[in-house]
Design a protein around this motif. Structure first.
Motif, PDB file in Angstrom:
ATOM      1  N   THR A  39     -31.152  36.314 -75.113  1.00 31.33           N
ATOM      2  CA  THR A  39     -30.486  34.980 -75.408  1.00 31.33           C
ATOM      3  C   THR A  39     -30.477  35.918 -76.911  1.00 31.33           C
ATOM      4  N   VAL A  40     -31.391  36.521 -77.784  1.00 39.93           N
ATOM      5  CA  VAL A  40     -30.293  37.393 -79.407  1.00 39.93           C
ATOM      6  C   VAL A  40     -29.319  37.634 -79.010  1.00 39.93           C
ATOM      7  N   ILE A  41     -29.512  38.773 -77.733  1.00 39.95           N
ATOM      8  CA  ILE A  41     -28.675  39.982 -77.461  1.00 39.95           C
ATOM      9  C   ILE A  41     -27.022  39.183 -77.760  1.00 39.95           C
ATOM     10  N   ALA A  42     -26.787  37.992 -77.410  1.00 41.59           N
ATOM     11  CA  ALA A  42     -25.901  37.523 -76.714  1.00 41.59           C
ATOM     12  C   ALA A  42     -25.514  36.143 -78.045  1.00 41.59           C
ATOM     13  N   ALA A  43     -26.192  35.694 -78.731  1.00 43.29           N
ATOM     14  CA  ALA A  43     -25.901  34.276 -79.620  1.00 43.29           C
ATOM     15  C   ALA A  43     -25.393  35.531 -80.714  1.00 43.29           C
ATOM     16  N   PHE A 116     -36.785  44.435 -81.653  1.00 43.70           N
ATOM     17  CA  PHE A 116     -35.962  43.986 -83.099  1.00 43.70           C
ATOM     18  C   PHE A 116     -34.797  45.474 -82.592  1.00 43.70           C
ATOM     19  N   LYS A 117     -35.094  46.333 -82.619  1.00 38.76           N
ATOM     20  CA  LYS A 117     -34.173  47.317 -82.218  1.00 38.76           C
ATOM     21  C   LYS A 117     -33.398  46.775 -80.584  1.00 38.76           C
ATOM     22  N   THR A 122     -26.176  47.599 -81.193  1.00 44.64           N
ATOM     23  CA  THR A 122     -25.140  47.771 -81.629  1.00 44.64           C
ATOM     24  C   THR A 122     -25.317  46.908 -83.010  1.00 44.64           C
ATOM     25  N   MET A 123     -25.752  46.335 -82.796  1.00 46.84           N
ATOM     26  CA  MET A 123     -25.500  45.525 -84.294  1.00 46.84           C
ATOM     27  C   MET A 123     -26.641  45.658 -85.023  1.00 46.84           C
TER      28      MET A 123
END
Length: 237
Positions: A39-43, A116-117, A122-123
Motif C-alpha cells: 500500500t505504501v509503495i502504491a500510494a 522503510f527502504k 525508488t522514492m
C-alpha cells in the motif's frame, strides 16, 4: 522538570559499516507489515511534489506522506547505525543481559530501517552518513544517555507526524512502529534509573506522550548526521 527531549552527547569517535540484513520478505514478515508495504509503495507514487528549491548538497525528504515516511526512514537509519556501533564495540562493563537487550533493540531498528527502504522503493532517500563523534561508546553513561535521547526523540517524532499523515495505511504503520519505539524508550530509561520509564519529561499532566514537529526532530537529529537533510517540502498541517 521541563517536558523536553534533550540530547546528552559525550565524547568519542565512530566509523562503521552497517550489516546486511535478510531478504525483504523475511523482515516484512517479521514486522507483520507486508500488506502495508504494498500500500505504501502504491500510494507513495501518487504523491505530487510541488517542491521548493533544495540547497546544494542537501537531501530532499520530499513532500506529503512520502516526505513524512522519508523523515521516519532517516531516523531509523540513525538509530540502526547507533545500536550497531553499540553492539560491535560494547561499553566497559556491559552485562550479558544488557548486551541481549541492546541487541534486540538493534535488530528492531534495522528491521524498521529496511522496511522503510523497501516500502519507499525508488522514492527513498539515500543511505545517510552518521556522525557519532560526540558519543563515547566505551562509556555506559554516554551510550545509555544517547540511547535515551534517540528513543525519546523517536517516540515524539512519530507522535508529531501522526497528525500530518493523510493515508490511513501510513498511520497504521506509524502506530505499529511507535509502540515498539516506546518499549525501547521505557527499557533504556529503566536501565539508567529504575522507574523513570514514564516520568514527566516525556509524559504530560494528561498522561499523554509528548510530540514533536518533523522540522524540530530533524534539527535535533542533525547533530548526529554528516548528511544534510532538507525538510522544506514536508507538510506542516
Amino acid at each position: 522538570m521541563d517536558n523536553k527531549n534533550t540530547l546528552l552527547p559525550a565524547h568519542g569517535n565512530n566509523s562503521l559499516s552497517l550489516p546486511e540484513m535478510p531478504g525483504r520478505r523475511r523482515f516484512l514478515s517479521y514486522l507483520g507489515l507486508a500488506a502495508t508495504s504494498a500500500t505504501v509503495i502504491a500510494a507513495c507514487r501518487k504523491d505530487k511534489d510541488d517542491k521548493n528549491t533544495v540547497p546544494p548538497g542537501s537531501i530532499d525528504l520530499g513532500a506529503g506522506d512520502m516526505g513524512i515516511l522519508n523523515c521516519a526512514y532517516a531516523l531509523e537509519q540513525l538509530e540502526a547505525a547507533f545500536y550497531t556501533q553499540v553492539i560491535s564495540s560494547p561499553f566497559s562493563g556491559m552485562t550479558a543481559n544488557e548486551q541481549l537487550l541492546l541487541t534486540d533493540i538493534r535488530d528492531h531498528e534495522i528491521a524498521h530501517r529496511e522496511f522503510f527502504k523497501a516500502a519507499l522503493g525508488t522514492m527513498a532517500i539515500k543511505s545517510l552518513e552518521v556522525n557519532f563523534s560526540s558519543v563515547n561508546f566505551g562509556s555506559r553513561d554516554s551510550v545509555l544517555a544517547t540511547a535515551k535521547a534517540f528513543e525519546d526523540l523517536g517516540v515524539s517524532a512519530y507522535n508529531g507526524a501522526g497528525q500530518l499523515i493523510k493515508n490511513s495505511s501510513y498511520l497504521l504503520l506509524a502506530g505499529k512502529i511507535v509502540s515498539v519505539e516506546a518499549r525501547h524508550a521505557a527499557l533504556i530509561r529503566d536501565l539508567i534509573s529504575n522507574g523513570s520509564f514514564a516520568d514527566n519529561t516525556v509524559v504530560n499532566l494528561n498522561g499523554l506522550d509528548l510530540s514533536s514537529k518533523p522540522t524540530d526532530v530533524l534539527a535535533t537529529a542533525s547533530v548526529f548526521l554528516k548528511s544534510k537533510l532538507y525538510a522544506g517540502n514536508l507538510p506542516t498541517s
